[in-house]
Motif scaffolding. Sequence first.
Motif, PDB file in Angstrom:
ATOM      1  N   GLU A   1       0.868  -1.132   0.017  1.00  0.00           N
ATOM      2  CA  GLU A   1      -0.130   0.020  -0.081  1.00  0.00           C
ATOM      3  C   GLU A   1       0.761   1.339  -0.015  1.00  0.00           C
ATOM      4  OE1 GLU A   1      -3.922  -1.161   2.237  1.00  0.00           O
ATOM      5  OE2 GLU A   1      -2.187  -1.286   3.486  1.00  0.00           O
TER       6      GLU A   1
ATOM      7  N   GLU B   1       2.077   1.715  -3.706  1.00  0.00           N
ATOM      8  CA  GLU B   1       0.944   2.229  -4.385  1.00  0.00           C
ATOM      9  C   GLU B   1       0.627   3.642  -4.071  1.00  0.00           C
ATOM     10  OE1 GLU B   1      -3.937   1.254  -4.867  1.00  0.00           O
ATOM     11  OE2 GLU B   1      -2.440  -0.343  -4.499  1.00  0.00           O
ATOM     12  N   THR B   2       0.951   4.149  -3.002  1.00  0.00           N
ATOM     13  CA  THR B   2       0.590   5.600  -2.615  1.00  0.00           C
ATOM     14  C   THR B   2       1.760   6.526  -3.119  1.00  0.00           C
ATOM     15  OG1 THR B   2      -0.539   4.944  -0.583  1.00  0.00           O
ATOM     16  CG2 THR B   2       0.444   7.105  -0.630  1.00  0.00           C
TER      17      THR B   2
ATOM     18  N   LEU C   1       5.550  13.589   0.089  1.00  0.00           N
ATOM     19  CA  LEU C   1       4.902  12.828   0.922  1.00  0.00           C
ATOM     20  C   LEU C   1       5.402  12.930   2.362  1.00  0.00           C
ATOM     21  CD1 LEU C   1       3.833   9.427  -0.841  1.00  0.00           C
ATOM     22  CD2 LEU C   1       2.220  11.659  -0.438  1.00  0.00           C
TER      23      LEU C   1
ATOM     24  N   GLU D   1      -7.254  15.666   3.196  1.00  0.00           N
ATOM     25  CA  GLU D   1      -7.763  15.194   1.967  1.00  0.00           C
ATOM     26  C   GLU D   1      -8.400  15.996   0.713  1.00  0.00           C
ATOM     27  OE1 GLU D   1     -10.231  11.739   3.386  1.00  0.00           O
ATOM     28  OE2 GLU D   1      -8.670  10.999   4.309  1.00  0.00           O
TER      29      GLU D   1
ATOM     30  N   THR E   1      -3.160   7.746 -13.263  1.00  0.00           N
ATOM     31  CA  THR E   1      -2.429   6.665 -12.591  1.00  0.00           C
ATOM     32  C   THR E   1      -1.759   5.898 -13.851  1.00  0.00           C
ATOM     33  OG1 THR E   1      -3.960   5.234 -12.346  1.00  0.00           O
ATOM     34  CG2 THR E   1      -3.597   6.739 -10.514  1.00  0.00           C
TER      35      THR E   1
END
Length: 110
Positions: free
Chosen positions: A5, A8-9, A60, A79, A90
């Motif tokens: 995960e 993917e992020t 990030l 968010e 993507t």
Amino acid sequence: MDLFELGETFRLARIAANKTQQQVAEQSGITRARISRFETGLLPELGTVKLLSLFEAVGLDLLARPIGHRRTLDDVLTEQRTPAVSVDETRRRVRPSRSEASVRTAGKRE
């Protein structure tokens, strides 16, 4: 969240930042092949320092919180401020512009 995960992020953030794997590799000091394996979930482990370096390269932040932590108002506001990346975004490839590519090629010839 597991390493798959996180990868993917990271990939979504890299694409949103319009950076190639090679650009991130040069900025972070992590090889492009390792970045590719991280993004596809094929990397069995990644040290914290390397993970932080990759995350920093694409904007990030890594946040530690207790297991089972629920979303807070701060999470929702973050968010809302973060632009969503569409599925089409993507799947697009990020490539250096022709001028960047020609500069790299010219540099190798000299």
